[in-house]
Design an enzyme around this catalytic site. Sequence first.
Site, short mmCIF file in Angstrom:
data_model
loop_
_atom_site.label_atom_id
_atom_site.label_comp_id
_atom_site.label_asym_id
_atom_site.label_seq_id
_atom_site.Cartn_x
_atom_site.Cartn_y
_atom_site.Cartn_z
N LEU D 8 41.10 40.56 11.88
CA LEU D 8 40.51 39.76 12.95
C LEU D 8 40.06 40.66 14.10
O LEU D 8 40.25 40.35 15.27
CB LEU D 8 41.51 38.70 13.42
CG LEU D 8 41.91 37.69 12.31
CD1 LEU D 8 43.10 36.85 12.74
CD2 LEU D 8 40.72 36.81 11.94
N GLY D 9 39.48 41.78 13.76
CA GLY D 9 38.87 42.65 14.78
C GLY D 9 37.57 42.02 15.26
O GLY D 9 37.28 40.86 14.98
N GLY D 122 26.22 43.15 13.45
CA GLY D 122 27.01 43.65 14.55
C GLY D 122 27.50 42.53 15.47
O GLY D 122 27.77 41.41 15.02
N LYS D 172 23.93 47.78 1.41
CA LYS D 172 24.28 47.96 2.82
C LYS D 172 24.24 49.44 3.21
O LYS D 172 23.82 49.79 4.31
CB LYS D 172 25.68 47.40 3.09
CG LYS D 172 26.17 47.58 4.54
CD LYS D 172 25.25 46.89 5.52
CE LYS D 172 25.70 46.90 6.97
NZ LYS D 172 26.73 47.74 7.41
N ASN D 176 21.91 51.04 6.14
CA ASN D 176 22.34 51.87 7.27
C ASN D 176 21.62 53.21 7.29
O ASN D 176 21.33 53.75 8.36
CB ASN D 176 23.86 52.07 7.21
CG ASN D 176 24.60 50.86 7.71
OD1 ASN D 176 24.11 49.74 7.58
ND2 ASN D 176 25.78 51.05 8.28
N GLU D 179 18.50 52.49 8.92
CA GLU D 179 18.83 52.27 10.34
C GLU D 179 18.94 53.60 11.09
O GLU D 179 18.40 53.75 12.18
CB GLU D 179 20.14 51.48 10.39
CG GLU D 179 20.77 51.27 11.75
CD GLU D 179 22.20 50.73 11.57
OE1 GLU D 179 22.39 49.69 10.91
OE2 GLU D 179 23.14 51.36 12.10
#
Lengths: 300, 300, 300, 300
Positions: D8-9, D122, D172, D176, D179
């Site tokens: 749960l960050g 994000g 993914k 990145n 990105e």
Amino acid sequence: MELAMIGLGRMGANMAERLLRGGHQVHGFDPGAPAREQAASRGILIAPTLEATIAALPSPRVVWMMVPADVVDSTLDSLLPLLAPGDTVIDGGNSNYKLSQRRGERLAQAGLHYVDCGTSGGVWGLAEGYSLMIGGEAAAVEVLTPIFQTLAPAADRGWGRVGPGGAGHFTKMIHNGIEYGMMQAFAEGFAIMQRKQEFGMDLQQVADIWRDGSVVRSWLLDLTADALRKNPGMAGIAPYVEDSGEGRWTVAEAIDLNVSAPVITMSLLERLRSREDDSFADKLLAAMRNEFGGHKIKQG
Amino acid sequence: MELAMIGLGRMGANMAERLLRGGHQVHGFDPGAPAREQAASRGILIAPTLEATIAALPSPRVVWMMVPADVVDSTLDSLLPLLAPGDTVIDGGNSNYKLSQRRGERLAQAGLHYVDCGTSGGVWGLAEGYSLMIGGEAAAVEVLTPIFQTLAPAADRGWGRVGPGGAGHFTKMIHNGIEYGMMQAFAEGFAIMQRKQEFGMDLQQVADIWRDGSVVRSWLLDLTADALRKNPGMAGIAPYVEDSGEGRWTVAEAIDLNVSAPVITMSLLERLRSREDDSFADKLLAAMRNEFGGHKIKQG
Amino acid sequence: MELAMIGLGRMGANMAERLLRGGHQVHGFDPGAPAREQAASRGILIAPTLEATIAALPSPRVVWMMVPADVVDSTLDSLLPLLAPGDTVIDGGNSNYKLSQRRGERLAQAGLHYVDCGTSGGVWGLAEGYSLMIGGEAAAVEVLTPIFQTLAPAADRGWGRVGPGGAGHFTKMIHNGIEYGMMQAFAEGFAIMQRKQEFGMDLQQVADIWRDGSVVRSWLLDLTADALRKNPGMAGIAPYVEDSGEGRWTVAEAIDLNVSAPVITMSLLERLRSREDDSFADKLLAAMRNEFGGHKIKQG
Amino acid sequence: MELAMIGLGRMGANMAERLLRGGHQVHGFDPGAPAREQAASRGILIAPTLEATIAALPSPRVVWMMVPADVVDSTLDSLLPLLAPGDTVIDGGNSNYKLSQRRGERLAQAGLHYVDCGTSGGVWGLAEGYSLMIGGEAAAVEVLTPIFQTLAPAADRGWGRVGPGGAGHFTKMIHNGIEYGMMQAFAEGFAIMQRKQEFGMDLQQVADIWRDGSVVRSWLLDLTADALRKNPGMAGIAPYVEDSGEGRWTVAEAIDLNVSAPVITMSLLERLRSREDDSFADKLLAAMRNEFGGHKIKQG
């Protein structure tokens, strides 16, 4: 406003039409008769000569040049005798900013205003509006506000005066340098996925997924998705990539300013590399390997 | 000394002969009969099997492996049952240093010494000697001194123990990374001169001039001059450059250690690029340019 | 032969002395009195003014300029009124080859010969000779043969006329581009080894091993070994690398010729990067990461 | 649907909340008590232990892991004894795709489904939705459809199953990598403009102009504009850029597949470079220049 668009190619004709739709009076001229005729059919006011085109404008005149970079000077040579102090010439093309600075000085000596306007948006600009990066004296730019408001995507967005003469084309140059880097990043990423055959990925699907919510969502990604939809395997397309000047200018400028810009630089070099199908450097490397290690040379 | 050379390919046979010329007793084995026969004709002591080869050695045995990187483990599998505590195995090939570290641990558990020896010099090593970068326990390396003194260009130069197990192949890996960068620098420079047609330069003459007194004088330049002398236009050579592992390992190692090594990295990437004649990335770039700017696509 | 050396800095004074040792008559001039005095003490014939220096030469005169690139034109301005048709001026410095082409045309109009000579060898040239890459008319270069034979490492090696005016400095430019790439390749390789602390390697030992028999053996490696011997940890040396022009010219030339030269290019960019200790690009990257991912920013 | 969110960050808590808002029943667990309490205050069903969290789920269970990459295996170790055949575990974090492939095999042996879901978006994902790239068996992914429809920006966009197990994290990873390249392209472009002081440009204004109509318009540009608005001079931000793994994996993957990806590669190397303030390579370059040319060394 009333203005003349000199150069009625793909970009010039579309911009003239967008101005027309926005309620401006647009005179147009192009040295090619077919371009003139097509523009006339789109409602642009066409005169048979540059002289007549300029003569039809009210004073002070506003002339927008949208011509290939290598005929800007000759176009100015033709225009200058037809203009009078207080008139304004805008260069909306992809000129080198240093030339724009010199041209601005030349026109200033004749009492004319010169505005350099970097224009982004390509073939989509007619419908979606153009991003306009403008350089020149503040007062001269101010007068042209209604034109920029119509050409831009919205009256208050997508355009602005970024600095003195030359700053507009400088900003467009940097824009294109960034564009090269972004395009190359996408191209490399998709090429890696394309090569990873074990996953049997559908590249167009991946592009579509990324268009919503991802960090890389962007207009270039939208276009990439579209290109992959039309031609998933890039069939019939040669791996040959042109460059049109701004990329090399950006690389040269970065070096002049002592800024290391590896990604923009490598994206230019990859374009040069794409046009080499017979690299002397690579042949020499193969020959060297043979010299020291006896490694086999592939015949070519 | 008396030792066995396992693997009698181009490198192994030449090294065996250099040892022979230096007064050592050299047994040799290769799984291929022609390689064995050719080696026998050069004076190397040949037995028909690996077992017989090892059995012929005095104790403690010294076995030098000079085999392709991908058969080192299977060669060790065959060797281990034939060896006894106190024997030494040397891997003189281009193994990944991490594998050498693990192999050293494996052999240590059996009471054997393992020495990893990076070997540079290629086909010229027989005549000029080899540069030897050696990893392993100091005592195990010490014992082999007479062998290294013979293989190296001179008894006191061109060889040395650089660190513990793995350090030899690590050093050779870095050596080859540097080699890639140097080769690419030369290849690029000569390619620029070759393209500058207005000067009509003779590239072989330039290479020769640089061989004396210049900052870039080097063995690779000597070889480049030789390659240009034999084939000034690189006729019949495909622009296709192989890589043999160490370059990619160096790039990976640099990244693991957070060291930016752009030149070694780009020299590897150029080799990968040389083997792409149908780049998907470049096709996609061309398609993107067409999407946003209507730029023409070259058919391919 | 009898000639004047204009510019008696580190390079000019050494070259004058090498010519002197070779039996030539060498007049010298430098605008700085200490440089003149030091040169006089080395046996060079010194007059108090440029005028007197030139006046002392027999006709046709031979004048070698060894001055910083940015004072070549002003030096020529001073020299020209003192020279007569048939005289020869040599630019042995690091001029841009395009300027040398223009200067050659300027002097030709005055009936003078202009020879551009790229000179490599640095501070070691006095003892070991210089590598000389010469551009200009064949006849003009021919006459100077005795000079080149003395300056070069040997009468028949290390020098040559590589092409017409400009070709000499063009070749030197490429030489330095290659030099940048080689230097960077070595620097990266040693930096990776330095970072690999677990092996506790002695970098100077590695450099020495490579000097004999390895593929990377070269003069730059000899110098690297020497630098590491003097200062193994590079203590007191800032990570700050100047560039002196030829590197950027090579990069620009490659792009002009549509040659992709990634390694030479990246070696230049790394030098630019070495002089940035407060990169705006990197700050912006850190800020972007914070924007999309909430990633922490390091305070600076 | 009913599911558990493990971890749960920042990311996990936001995703749980978005699922909650979308009408799902969300149980949550985090080893940290404060994270659990904060999640409880947002309406997530919190049990005091992992055991109790899993026990609260209906069968077949759905467990979404959103934990740091280095604790995925230990989390799986804890989870496995609590799960039963037919249950599904989703890894929504940034795991290396090769590990996801192996984990999928491990869970399959226990009769469990494993789904790897690359998640982009994000800190903005809570409000705007996440881009989800999903790998795993088609049937297992199918069942989770309601979850993906809620997490994505829209039910039918921004998510999709791209291939078998591993393909989600592979996609993914490439995302990145792209990105990194895009970010570096923007950073370089703005850095060049920032250095061009004569134009006195307002970088935030330029970013804003480009956001409408330009070819480079993108979410990263929106964020860049925002960052420049908050802090035009990047004051207090160190030029220090972290990387989180996917970039280096992309570079390694490209090399493994023999794809030259210079821009993604150089964008990673620039991040490594940003963290070196005392480059050994640059010091050695400075020392070499001193060796051959007597060039001054800057003290450091």
